[in-house]
Design a protein around this motif. Structure first.
Motif, mmCIF file in Angstrom:
data_model
loop_
_atom_site.group_PDB
_atom_site.id
_atom_site.type_symbol
_atom_site.label_atom_id
_atom_site.label_comp_id
_atom_site.label_asym_id
_atom_site.label_seq_id
_atom_site.Cartn_x
_atom_site.Cartn_y
_atom_site.Cartn_z
ATOM 1 N N LEU A 166 0.817 -1.216 0.000
ATOM 2 C CA LEU A 166 0.000 0.000 0.000
ATOM 3 C C LEU A 166 0.850 1.265 0.000
ATOM 4 O O LEU A 166 2.072 1.197 -0.081
ATOM 5 C CB LEU A 166 -0.931 -0.014 1.209
ATOM 6 N N TRP A 167 0.199 2.443 0.118
ATOM 7 C CA TRP A 167 0.887 3.709 -0.057
ATOM 8 C C TRP A 167 0.406 4.740 0.953
ATOM 9 O O TRP A 167 -0.801 4.949 1.127
ATOM 10 C CB TRP A 167 0.604 4.255 -1.469
ATOM 11 N N ASP A 172 -3.277 5.306 -4.091
ATOM 12 C CA ASP A 172 -3.579 5.049 -5.493
ATOM 13 C C ASP A 172 -5.082 5.176 -5.745
ATOM 14 O O ASP A 172 -5.796 4.194 -5.953
ATOM 15 C CB ASP A 172 -3.077 3.655 -5.893
ATOM 16 N N LEU A 173 -5.538 6.403 -5.694
ATOM 17 C CA LEU A 173 -6.941 6.686 -5.996
ATOM 18 C C LEU A 173 -7.048 7.022 -7.471
ATOM 19 O O LEU A 173 -6.078 7.470 -8.075
ATOM 20 C CB LEU A 173 -7.425 7.885 -5.164
ATOM 21 N N ASP A 174 -8.222 6.822 -8.056
ATOM 22 C CA ASP A 174 -8.342 7.187 -9.461
ATOM 23 C C ASP A 174 -8.486 8.697 -9.598
ATOM 24 O O ASP A 174 -8.695 9.413 -8.611
ATOM 25 C CB ASP A 174 -9.496 6.447 -10.142
ATOM 26 N N SER A 205 -2.721 -2.689 -7.554
ATOM 27 C CA SER A 205 -1.971 -1.526 -7.993
ATOM 28 C C SER A 205 -0.536 -1.937 -8.248
ATOM 29 O O SER A 205 0.101 -2.565 -7.403
ATOM 30 C CB SER A 205 -2.005 -0.469 -6.896
ATOM 31 N N ILE A 207 1.978 -0.134 -8.250
ATOM 32 C CA ILE A 207 2.917 0.825 -7.660
ATOM 33 C C ILE A 207 3.885 0.161 -6.690
ATOM 34 O O ILE A 207 5.035 0.578 -6.555
ATOM 35 C CB ILE A 207 2.140 1.931 -6.910
ATOM 36 N N ARG A 233 -0.001 7.223 -13.249
ATOM 37 C CA ARG A 233 -0.812 6.058 -12.911
ATOM 38 C C ARG A 233 -2.286 6.305 -13.174
ATOM 39 O O ARG A 233 -3.032 5.393 -13.501
ATOM 40 C CB ARG A 233 -0.603 5.664 -11.433
ATOM 41 N N PHE B 149 -12.367 4.555 -2.283
ATOM 42 C CA PHE B 149 -12.161 3.462 -3.213
ATOM 43 C C PHE B 149 -10.869 3.729 -3.981
ATOM 44 O O PHE B 149 -10.569 4.860 -4.325
ATOM 45 C CB PHE B 149 -13.324 3.377 -4.200
ATOM 46 N N VAL B 150 -10.128 2.663 -4.280
ATOM 47 C CA VAL B 150 -8.859 2.853 -4.997
ATOM 48 C C VAL B 150 -9.082 2.815 -6.497
ATOM 49 O O VAL B 150 -10.151 2.416 -6.978
ATOM 50 C CB VAL B 150 -7.825 1.770 -4.597
ATOM 51 N N ARG B 151 -8.059 3.219 -7.225
ATOM 52 C CA ARG B 151 -8.090 3.163 -8.691
ATOM 53 C C ARG B 151 -8.372 1.727 -9.124
ATOM 54 O O ARG B 151 -7.774 0.781 -8.611
ATOM 55 C CB ARG B 151 -6.734 3.626 -9.241
#
Lengths: 347, 362
Positions: A166-167, A172-174, A205, A207, A233, B149-151
């Protein structure tokens, strides 16, 4: 629980170089990376020379090496973030760790620097438990165990093939989500690793990941490339597609996928609103793929990752091909990838 | 949509706290600031002639075995005796929408910053925000402050489904089975994992009744804690049994189950040898019970919790009855429970809303 021993010779760290100056990135990671062999793959679209600091044992691959190995007639594009897959292809190690070049080591709540590589390898070397959820998360961690009610026959677990980290800071959201919440940063350090249960899908993800190349290498496919794919990304879905494929393969082969620790600290880059235009295509495509991945079945005869990818490629072509031509290309790339994997592997 | 930082509603007139006890309720003193505004339902197990003192100032109703027998008549046979499984009687007689149940050896825990954890408030947050069982979010509960929510998470699945159950955890004495307790008598859970997550559809879990909250209107009738204790061949599987049943039913009806925060502090380690005797059969039986629940499917006509539960009881009788006659008794008790539930609650079947069963892919 016995100590996990990390053998330097078992690990390759693959770095996809989308920016020419790797010095700050590599120096930040030096104390963690320097004992391992590095594979640095330069994005073929990058014109400048790579700047790589001293003190590392690294092999660098540029466009000419890529073309020499894979030839020029291939449906697989190694540009942008996909350049890392070339590194996965040529690695000869059991474990591969891959971290985006905009990430630096994170600190846990006690202020200790997180050795993301070590945590990934521990995740991969300890069993996963996909068939039943353990409410205390990873039962193999020190201080934890299986809880009351966990069937004994399922306690030996299965091999873990993929470790998704994770980060902190920039999660890592859109693009739409980040654009709506421009100041949101992830400051929550969740001290857990858990196995993602079988049949549950997840967005993997790229990443901060690691995988057991011997078990699932060919299943990490650089197949779904957006027409407008970019260098952020927010402008890609290649890792998401790849992750969905890997999960199906793992579920079929009874291998595990873990998610959670380690964290990396992800730095700011780009503007979510600018990326909105490009990522919308990816967001739309995701809607088409979900029902497919929920229902795809692989035949009993598929007993290796290669077999699984070939079967998946057929299903993708049949069921998603008519939805969007992008999926036809993805199916071709998947089939091609397996051929490539086999030929490079036997070389 | 991620949650804002609005204050969490107290729900003091919509939530009952159900506590089984055989000893005393001294532990309530520590919980006073958090529990005092709520109505308590105390289910007294064991000798009904013993007087259980409830600390001053709490609003409560108390039921002992005599009360249970009086209220249910012959149907009282489905309520366990000499086992905390009797608590489910409290769920049945409650008139509220939400239930929080807690054991009498569970105390207020502290988070890593040293603040006391308001477990009830966290459970309420969990129940009032949706679950996401159809796709795993790697940043855990997307509705928590600071998360999302994530990508790659499909937008069509971001509305989530209603949350039926909130399963909390325990610091200090972990909920281990007897064999594990015997091997690791000194292990304590000191790891505070700051996460709530939805257990994916199709995945079973070991549900612990020590620190548990649920929406009674959505899933109440399925929260039967089985036949345990006196006169039964098994103990310490009450909450497990309920957990497997509710998960199958929640998956069928499109409802969510969350696990993780809040933590409570579990102070008492029960005797592992006593536990081993209670669990012994369960350890063997669960090897067959689990595959049964993993494969269990409910027909499309099962549109209410009660219908689901009755159908499940038939399958229990048919498929588990061959393991031991206990399961035949249990299947019958499951039916008795539903009959008693409907009688007490004077209700038509608790139907889930159309929205709940249509949300998300099946």
């Amino acid at each position: 629980m016995s100590q996990v021993i990390i053998n330097d010779n078992e690990v390759d760290i693959v770095i996809g170089a989308l920016h020419s100056n790797l010095t700050p990135f590599m120096n930040e990671w030096k104390s963690i990376f320097s004992r391992f062999h590095l594979i640095i793959v330069k994005d073929p679209a990058l014109k400048e020379e790579l700047q790589i600091p001293e003190g590392f044992s690294a092999d660098v691959y540029t466009n000419s090496e890529i073309e020499r190995v894979v030839g020029s007639s291939t449906s697989i594009r190694f540009s942008g973030y996909a350049c890392r897959y070339f590194g996965f292809l040529v690695s000869k190690k059991k474990y591969v760790v891959c971290i985006d070049d905009d990430c630096v080591p994170a600190k846990d709540d006690a202020g200790n620097v997180v050795d993301a590589v070590a945590q990934h390898i521990v995740n991969l070397k300890t069993p996963a438990t996909p068939f039943f959820f353990n409410t205390l998360y990873d039962p193999f961690r020190k201080g934890a165990d299986f809880v009351r009610g966990y069937p004994f026959s399922l306690r030996s677990g299965v091999d873990c093939a993929l470790s998704c980290g994770l980060w902190l800071n920039l999660a890592d959201l859109d693009a739409p989500t980040q654009a709506l919440k421009p100041t949101q940063r992830n400051s929550r350090y969740v001290d857990a690793v858990l196995t993602v249960p079988t049949r549950a899908m997840l967005p993997v993800s790229g990443i901060n990941i690691a995988f057991n190349r011997e078990l699932v290498g060919p299943a990490l496919v650089p197949a779904l490339v957006l027409a407008g794919e970019g260098k952020l990304r927010w402008e890609t879905v290649e890792d998401i597609w790849c992750g969905l494929c890997v999960k199906i393969v793992c579920d079929h082969l009874s291998l595990g996928v873990k998610s959670g620790l380690p964290y990396v600290w992800r730095n700011e880059r780009g503007n979510a609103i600018d990326s909105l235009k490009k990522e919308w295509e990816g967001v739309k495509l995701m809607e088409d793929v979900v029902p497919f991945f929920q229902s795809v079945k692989l035949p009993q005869s598929a007993t290796t990752a290669e077999d699984c990818v070939i079967e998946m490629a057929k299903s993708v072509k049949e069921q998603l091909g008519k939805v969007d031509p992008m999926f036809l290309k993805a199916a071709d790339a998947m089939a091609e990838w397996v051929k490539l994997w086999k030929s490079v592997g036997s070389a | 949509m991620a949650s804002s930082s609005k204050p969490t509603p107290l729900l003091k007139d919509e939530l009952d706290i159900v506590i089984p006890t055989i000893r005393n309720l001294d532990f309530l003193e520590m919980w006073r600031p958090f529990f005092e505004q709520y109505h308590l339902i105390i289910v007294q197990d064991g000798d009904p002639s013993k007087v259980i003192k409830v600390p001053q100032g709490f609003d409560y109703e108390l039921y002992n075995r005599n009360d249970i027998n009086r209220i249910l008549g012959p149907k009282a046979s489905c309520i366990s005796f000499k086992d905390s499984a009797c608590r489910c009687f409290g769920y049945m007689v409650s008139k509220k929408k939400y239930i929080y149940t807690i054991d009498d050896d569970c105390f207020v825990a502290k988070d890593p910053t040293g603040h006391e954890i308001n477990a009830l408030e966290q459970h309420i947050k969990n129940l009032l925000s949706p679950s996401t069982p159809f796709f795993f979010n790697t940043l855990y509960d997307p509705y928590r402050d600071g998360a999302d929510f994530v990508r790659g998470y499909p937008f069509s699945l971001r509305e989530g489904v209603p949350t039926a159950v909130s399963h909390g955890l325990w610091l200090n004495i972990p909920d281990y089975d007897a064999p594990t307790q015997l091997v690791k008598p000194h292990e304590r859970n000191t790891r505070f994992v700051d996460a709530v997550m939805t257990i994916p559809k199709g995945t079973l879990f070991p549900m612990c009744g020590m620190n548990l909250a649920f929406d009674r209107e959505l899933i109440g009738p399925a929260m039967y804690f089985g036949l345990m204790g006196d006169g039964q061949p098994i103990g310490r599987y009450d909450d497990m049994w309920a957990g497997w049943c509710i998960k199958v039913i929640c998956d069928h009806l499109g409802l969510g189950v969350k696990t993780g925060l809040p933590y409570i502090w579990h102070s008492k380690a029960s005797n592992p040898f006593v536990n081993l005797k209670k669990e012994y059969k369960g350890i063997f039986w669960q090897e067959e019970i689990i595959p049964f629940f993993q494969a269990a499917t409910l027909s499309k006509d099962c549109t209410s919790v009660q219908k689901c539960y009755i159908e499940l009881s038939k399958q229990v009788k048919e498929k588990l009855g061959t393991i031991d006659p206990y399961f035949v008794k249990l299947a019958d008790a499951m039916v008795t429970w539903i009959e008693a539930w409907d009688e007490i609650n004077n209700s038509a079947e608790v139907k889930t809303s159309d929205k709940a069963s249509e949300a998300g892919p099946k």
